[in-house]
Design a protein around this motif. Structure first.
Motif, PDB file in Angstrom:
ATOM      1  N   TYR A  38      33.924  12.668 -58.173  1.00 51.52           N
ATOM      2  CA  TYR A  38      33.921  11.485 -59.041  1.00 51.52           C
ATOM      3  C   TYR A  38      32.565  10.779 -58.966  1.00 51.52           C
ATOM      4  O   TYR A  38      31.944  10.453 -59.989  1.00 51.52           O
ATOM      5  CB  TYR A  38      35.055  10.556 -58.611  1.00 51.52           C
ATOM      6  CG  TYR A  38      34.934   9.121 -59.075  1.00 51.52           C
ATOM      7  CD1 TYR A  38      35.216   8.756 -60.388  1.00 51.52           C
ATOM      8  CD2 TYR A  38      34.524   8.122 -58.183  1.00 51.52           C
ATOM      9  CE1 TYR A  38      35.101   7.427 -60.812  1.00 51.52           C
ATOM     10  CE2 TYR A  38      34.403   6.810 -58.584  1.00 51.52           C
ATOM     11  CZ  TYR A  38      34.691   6.455 -59.903  1.00 51.52           C
ATOM     12  OH  TYR A  38      34.573   5.149 -60.310  1.00 51.52           O
TER      13      TYR A  38
ATOM     14  N   ARG B 270      37.433  15.038 -53.809  1.00 48.92           N
ATOM     15  CA  ARG B 270      37.675  14.427 -55.114  1.00 48.92           C
ATOM     16  C   ARG B 270      36.818  13.173 -55.296  1.00 48.92           C
ATOM     17  O   ARG B 270      36.271  12.938 -56.382  1.00 48.92           O
ATOM     18  CB  ARG B 270      39.164  14.108 -55.289  1.00 48.92           C
ATOM     19  CG  ARG B 270      40.000  15.357 -55.438  1.00 48.92           C
ATOM     20  CD  ARG B 270      41.491  15.074 -55.574  1.00 48.92           C
ATOM     21  NE  ARG B 270      42.244  16.321 -55.373  1.00 48.92           N
ATOM     22  CZ  ARG B 270      43.569  16.400 -55.349  1.00 48.92           C
ATOM     23  NH1 ARG B 270      44.315  15.313 -55.509  1.00 48.92           N
ATOM     24  NH2 ARG B 270      44.164  17.571 -55.156  1.00 48.92           N
TER      25      ARG B 270
ATOM     26  N   ALA C  43      37.679  16.654 -59.961  1.00 52.08           N
ATOM     27  CA  ALA C  43      37.321  15.253 -60.194  1.00 52.08           C
ATOM     28  C   ALA C  43      36.199  15.132 -61.221  1.00 52.08           C
ATOM     29  O   ALA C  43      36.210  14.239 -62.077  1.00 52.08           O
ATOM     30  CB  ALA C  43      36.903  14.605 -58.880  1.00 52.08           C
TER      31      ALA C  43
END
Length: 343
Positions: free
Chosen positions: A209, A205, A174
Motif C-alpha cells: 500500500y 500488505r 495491496a
C-alpha cells in the motif's frame, strides 16, 4: 444347557480378523494400511474390501506406536472469518482419497493458546501440522518443525528450510488495490489494518500500500489505521475515521471480514458506497457477491492455498526434506463498492 459365551469387552475388529477374511497375512494388511511401496492393486483391493465388510477402523494409538496416526492438526486463528472456510474446503478436498483425518483447534490469535494447541497436537502424535495466520516467531516455528512436519499459511518465511509456506503475494495484492482505486478516481486512500506485531502478511500488505501510494505521488495521503480483530474495536476505529476531519475517499481493509463490518458502519452513518466512500476487502469470500455488499476484493484463491498446504505436509511426512514456498498471484475482483458510475 450350553454355556453362554462371555461377551467380548472390546468388539472392535482387529487387523488379524481383516487378514483372515481377506485370506492374506497380517503383514500384508499392515502394508496396505501404511500405503507401503510395492503393494499390488489386487492385494490393496482385497484388503480394502474386507475392511469395508467388517467395518474395520484402525486404532490411532496403535498406529502411533508403529510410527503414524494418519491424523493432521490444523490451527485456525478464528472460526468466524469466512476465508478460513475456503482454506478448510481445500484441505479436505486434498485429503479425500488419503487415509488422513483432520483435527482442528482455534487459537483466537492468542500466542499462548496457539502454543498450547500445537503442543497438544504433538503430544497426540499427529503426523503433521498446518498453521493458518500464526502468531509464532521464526525460532518457535523452527522448533515445531524439528518435531513434526509443518506448513504455514499466511506467514512469509521464504528463507526457512525447516518448514513449508503457502501464501499469496500480499505486497502485490495491496498494490493492485491502490491501482484499482486510482483507476476509479480515488486518491485519498486509507488502509484499515490489524494491530499485530507478528503478522508478516500485514507487513507485506502495508508495504505494498505504501509503495504504490508513494510511486503515484500520494505519499502525503498515506493513512494506516490499526485495530484489534474484534467487531467492536473495528466499529470504533471505523467510526472515528469516517466521522473525523480527514475522512478518506476510499478504504482498503486487510480482510473481507473487516470490510463487511465497515460497510455496515458506513451505511449507519448515511454514507453512500462508493460515492462517499469506496471500500475494498481482501480474500474474495462468498459474501462479497451478495447484492447488499457488492464488495470489491482481492482473490487469493483460498481453496488452492488449502489444497497446496495439504499436499506439502503429506510430502514432508513421506520424507521430502527440501523446503517449498508456494505463492499464489492475487487479482482484484471489482464490484460495486469501488466502481464509480460514469458521470
Amino acid at each position: 444347557m450350553a454355556e453362554a459365551k462371555p461377551e467380548k469387552k472390546n468388539d472392535r475388529v482387529t487387523i488379524r480378523e481383516v487378514a483372515e477374511d481377506a485370506g492374506v497375512s497380517v503383514a500384508a494388511v499392515s502394508k496396505v494400511l501404511r500405503e507401503a511401496y510395492g503393494v499390488s492393486e489386487s492385494l490393496r483391493s482385497k484388503v480394502r474390501a474386507s475392511m469395508n465388510k467388517l467395518n474395520y477402523r484402525p486404532l490411532a494409538s496403535a498406529r502411533g506406536m508403529r510410527g503414524q496416526t494418519y491424523t493432521l492438526g490444523l490451527v485456525l486463528p478464528d472460526i468466524r472469518n469466512p476465508f478460513f472456510a475456503d482454506i478448510l474446503a481445500g484441505v479436505n478436498s486434498a485429503l479425500e482419497r488419503t487415509q488422513y483425518q483432520l483435527m482442528m483447534g482455534t487459537s483466537h490469535s492468542q500466542g499462548l493458546a496457539e502454543e498450547a494447541l500445537v503442543e497438544a497436537m504433538i503430544d497426540r502424535q499427529m503426523d503433521g501440522i498446518i498453521m493458518i495466520g500464526t502468531t509464532e516467531y521464526m525460532d518457535r516455528l523452527g522448533s515445531i518443525a524439528k518435531q513434526k512436519p509443518l506448513v504455514t499459511i499466511g506467514h512469509h518465511a521464504e528463507t526457512s528450510q525447516l518448514f513449508d509456506t503457502v501464501n499469496n503475494d500480499d505486497q502485490l495484492g495491496a498494490r493492485l488495490v491502490v491501482k484499482h482505486l486510482l483507476a476509479n478516481g480515488f486518491r485519498n486512500i486509507a488502509m484499515l489494518s490489524l494491530a499485530s506485531t507478528t503478522s508478516t502478511i500485514l507487513s507485506e500488505r502495508e508495504l505494498g500500500y505504501r509503495r504504490e501510494m508513494i510511486e503515484n505521488g500520494l505519499g502525503e495521503n498515506i493513512n494506516i489505521i490499526r485495530a484489534p480483530q474484534t467487531l467492536r474495536e473495528v466499529q470504533i476505529a471505523a467510526r472515528r475515521l469516517l466521522e473525523g476531519p480527514s475522512k478518506p475517499e476510499a478504504l482498503f481493509c486487510w480482510t473481507d471480514f473487516i470490510a463487511l463490518e465497515v460497510i455496515s458502519v458506513a451505511t449507519e452513518l448515511g454514507l453512500r458506497i462508493p460515492q462517499d466512500l469506496a471500500i475494498v476487502g481482501y480474500d474474495n469470500t462468498m459474501y462479497c457477491d451478495f447484492a447488499q455488499n457488492g464488495l470489491t476484493s482481492v482473490d487469493q484463491s483460498g481453496e488452492l492455498l488449502g489444497l497446496q498446504s495439504a499436499r506439502l505436509v503429506i510430502e514432508r511426512i513421506r520424507g521430502r526434506a527440501e523446503a517449498e514456498h508456494f505463492v499464489v498471484t492475487p487479482r482484484v475482483v471489482a464490484r460495486s463498492s469501488s466502481k464509480r458510475s460514469a458521470v
